[in-house]
Write an enzyme that holds these catalytic residues in place. Sequence first.
Site, PDB file in Angstrom:
ATOM      1  N   VAL A 243      -4.534 -10.453  -6.212  1.00  0.00           N
ATOM      2  CA  VAL A 243      -3.595 -10.621  -7.328  1.00  0.00           C
ATOM      3  C   VAL A 243      -2.497  -9.559  -7.243  1.00  0.00           C
ATOM      4  O   VAL A 243      -1.385  -9.751  -7.728  1.00  0.00           O
ATOM      5  CB  VAL A 243      -4.347 -10.529  -8.676  1.00  0.00           C
ATOM      6  CG1 VAL A 243      -4.835  -9.111  -8.952  1.00  0.00           C
ATOM      7  CG2 VAL A 243      -3.456 -10.994  -9.816  1.00  0.00           C
TER       8      VAL A 243
ATOM      9  N   VAL B 252      17.819   3.746 -21.934  1.00  0.00           N
ATOM     10  CA  VAL B 252      17.958   2.512 -21.152  1.00  0.00           C
ATOM     11  C   VAL B 252      19.334   2.431 -20.503  1.00  0.00           C
ATOM     12  O   VAL B 252      19.510   1.733 -19.499  1.00  0.00           O
ATOM     13  CB  VAL B 252      17.704   1.262 -22.015  1.00  0.00           C
ATOM     14  CG1 VAL B 252      16.320   1.289 -22.617  1.00  0.00           C
ATOM     15  CG2 VAL B 252      18.767   1.094 -23.092  1.00  0.00           C
ATOM     16  N   SER B 253      20.310   3.137 -21.048  1.00  0.00           N
ATOM     17  CA  SER B 253      21.683   3.068 -20.529  1.00  0.00           C
ATOM     18  C   SER B 253      21.851   3.818 -19.214  1.00  0.00           C
ATOM     19  O   SER B 253      22.807   3.574 -18.486  1.00  0.00           O
ATOM     20  CB  SER B 253      22.670   3.627 -21.564  1.00  0.00           C
ATOM     21  OG  SER B 253      22.585   2.921 -22.774  1.00  0.00           O
ATOM     22  N   ASN B 254      20.957   4.758 -18.931  1.00  0.00           N
ATOM     23  CA  ASN B 254      21.036   5.583 -17.716  1.00  0.00           C
ATOM     24  C   ASN B 254      22.415   6.237 -17.586  1.00  0.00           C
ATOM     25  O   ASN B 254      23.029   6.228 -16.517  1.00  0.00           O
ATOM     26  CB  ASN B 254      20.737   4.746 -16.471  1.00  0.00           C
ATOM     27  CG  ASN B 254      20.408   5.613 -15.263  1.00  0.00           C
ATOM     28  OD1 ASN B 254      19.902   6.719 -15.399  1.00  0.00           O
ATOM     29  ND2 ASN B 254      20.686   5.118 -14.077  1.00  0.00           N
TER      30      ASN B 254
ATOM     31  N   ASP C 138       0.806  -1.225   0.000  1.00  0.00           N
ATOM     32  CA  ASP C 138       0.000   0.000   0.000  1.00  0.00           C
ATOM     33  C   ASP C 138       0.835   1.269   0.000  1.00  0.00           C
ATOM     34  O   ASP C 138       0.312   2.346  -0.269  1.00  0.00           O
ATOM     35  CB  ASP C 138      -0.918   0.027   1.232  1.00  0.00           C
ATOM     36  CG  ASP C 138      -1.969  -1.067   1.198  1.00  0.00           C
ATOM     37  OD1 ASP C 138      -2.275  -1.534   0.084  1.00  0.00           O
ATOM     38  OD2 ASP C 138      -2.474  -1.448   2.267  1.00  0.00           O
TER      39      ASP C 138
ATOM     40  N   ARG D 185      19.578   9.242 -33.690  1.00  0.00           N
ATOM     41  CA  ARG D 185      20.779   9.579 -32.932  1.00  0.00           C
ATOM     42  C   ARG D 185      21.527  10.772 -33.520  1.00  0.00           C
ATOM     43  O   ARG D 185      22.502  11.245 -32.935  1.00  0.00           O
ATOM     44  CB  ARG D 185      21.721   8.376 -32.880  1.00  0.00           C
ATOM     45  CG  ARG D 185      21.169   7.167 -32.134  1.00  0.00           C
ATOM     46  CD  ARG D 185      22.163   6.009 -32.188  1.00  0.00           C
ATOM     47  NE  ARG D 185      21.671   4.826 -31.504  1.00  0.00           N
ATOM     48  CZ  ARG D 185      21.905   4.542 -30.228  1.00  0.00           C
ATOM     49  NH1 ARG D 185      22.617   5.385 -29.505  1.00  0.00           N
ATOM     50  NH2 ARG D 185      21.433   3.441 -29.673  1.00  0.00           N
TER      51      ARG D 185
END
Length: 836
Positions: free
Chosen positions: A308, A539-541, A175, A481
């Site tokens: 669930v 995604v590479s951060n 919660d 890119r």
Amino acid sequence: MAGEEASDSKVSLRTFLEHLSGAGKAIGVLTSGGDAQGMNAAVRAVVRMGIYVGAKVYFIYEGYQGMVDGGSNIVEADWESVSSILQVGGTIIGSARCKAFRTREGRLKAACNLVQRGITNLCVIGGDGSLTGANIFRKEWSGLLEELAQHGEIDKEQVQKHAYLNVVGMVGSIDNDFCGTDMTIGTDSALHRIIEVVDAIMTTAQSHQRTFVLEVMGRHCGYLALVSALACGADWVFLPESPPEEGWQENMCIKLSENRARKKRLNIIIVAEGAIDTQNKPITSEQIKELVVTQLGYDTRVTILGHVQRGGTPSAFDRILASRMGVEAVVALLQATPETPACVVSLSGNQAVRLPLVECVQMTQDVQKAMDERRFKDAVRLRGRSFETNLNTYKRLAIKFPDDQIVKSNCNVAVINVGAPAAGMNAAVRSAVRVGIADGHKMLAIYDGFEGFAKGQVKEIGWGDVGGWTGQGGSILGTKRTLPGKFLEDIAQQMRTHSINALLIIGGFEAYLGLLELSAARDKYEEFCVPMVMVPATVSNNVPGSDFSIGADTALNTITDDPRGPRGPGAKTCDRIKQSASGTKRRVFIIETMGGYCGYLANMGALAAGADAAYIFEEPFDIRDLQSNVEHLTEKMKTTIQRGLVLRNESCSENYTTDFIYQLYSEEGKGVFDCRKNVLGHMQQGGAPSPFDRNFGTKISARAMQWISMKLKESPGKGAGPCGAVRRVEGPLVGTHPALGCTWHAAARLHLVAGGGGAPRLRATSPGPHATHRGPSALGGGLGLGVLLVGTHPGPGRTWHAAARLHLLRDPLSRPPLGVGGWAEAVLCSCSVGPR
């Protein structure tokens, strides 16, 4: 240099841990209250960190009930005891409500059982009730031991040796109802379950133009309802902390019908199970369904998610959060003194911190008290900054005011995606567009990155155009890119053509470099002298200055997702691979992740998946490290854990490639284990965004737009135009030459430009002011000319005046004598600007 820094880091960590010796100490770990995904990861971290520092660690099965009953319920754990539990939901050591522990007699039994095993350090994973019970137990500890000694159950030596009890708590609750922490263990996983159901429901709802009412958990806390509403773009949400105003029935029906009028084929209403109105009367999902059917006649269905939400595998976020909290809990126990108050390990931003347990419990109880007393604003504030920000962001994005109620800024703000696609980009674009429109801006979408920008692929985008974008992966606007360097002239032309006053760039490291290039070109192209901000999405951060990037959490979940999870059998993930290795025995998998020169995915993926090793660019390694890992895996195969997992960042080493490591492991492990390799590739960039990325992208993009709006509003007072952007001013210049006293008239076209720090500047446009001269013709070159410009701003139609100073570029004596009609070229060298 990088190698030296990494080496120093290793030494300092080793030194730190040496000072935290747990020799002679015993730690008990238990889970209590409702179960939550990620509890096993916390248990695993406590056990392995405790063993690592030399302490004994005991499982206490079935929570406080097991502590009271003792016997086989309190068992010493070893390293292998917690193997392969990281990805398992629930809690392997069980959890139970215990009435006996609420009595002093029950706590006497519990204290006796702990003292007999030398346990004086307790790690409790549960909710506020469980943590409150632990604190009461700690306060009574010395009295309980004295009483046990009087009864002869323990001796005086044991009383002195185990004189005090240290308690550290970790909050496990789906919660997220505990004050003092941004997230509790299990919340993110519960959000995954909710969003998976919502995404599935939306497809059937669109097919039949239905309205769905979804009831989610949260008896006294609306966090799950609020964040899931934000993550799926729900039409309406009911929360216990922020009940709807009087007359909400009519307002909700109007909102639903307006959305249908905009050709939206479905409506989603999310209800927290503890939702109430302003009079503290319950609002139920069935009640809402009846209202929609009666008032609007819409085909409406109710879905109650129930337990669930507690089930399934923990998300990558929960695994990492629980692991970090578990390590911090052990450190806190080892550093505790008799005077140290009980603490709870919390998440603040991106850091695990310790807070006084009593204060956090009191704040949590204060929220319920505020709701009972109908002080709902106080309840929202007490929930914390994160909850309040989520609520304000949802209200801004869900409700569109009529156009005649929005104050227009006369500013055009463009949004562009740059770099590789990342899940959550579309949520960020949606948020930016809607916040910008709410602030009165005209929003423009730029397609296909800087390359599309240069080609003029710029279109206006409206509120309804971004509906349903939150849950879609990839980049709907398109992204490339390509950097802007070779298109600067064309991009500047497009900014002039579309009168772009601000630019929001959403992307990864390429977006960062692109923004630097645009900023560096400001001296040459005044069109770039506008507010520009970047939102990290990769995604590479690997974007400097940000702990998180949009898309990284989704990629981590792709890497670690469990085979039993609801995402289906398509993903080649670490959990699936570990299961495969366990089935075949004595197998090691080498997994290559994306990330370029940033090891975030490999490092965090290894932590979330329970890998044996992670090779990353930031931590140099050599053949000796590889050999050491092979030896470790060889020894591991002699135990009951006959499988191995190694993650490698794609650019961690030029020579130690994935193929090289695979071949080395295969050769060195011959006869002991066999190897397989797997390159995850671009699947890490795909898929629907995780709840975290949807929420993070929405909030950070909204914050970026707020900054843009603030900068655009600041500019008029400083004289840089109503939008702090490039605006042309035309008008006559009349001034007196300071040296010769002659009068000049000049028809000029100047630009108002926001300078560094928002300071205004005037800049003459090519070919510069053309001046006619009245007075003596013999003028020397390079002399200053004081002029006054009075003109009308073409945007808002305001009158401006500018005290300017021009320099002659050419010596007039080199041309025909300047009389009436003669001319000279000049550039601006200083000015001051202000509205009249």
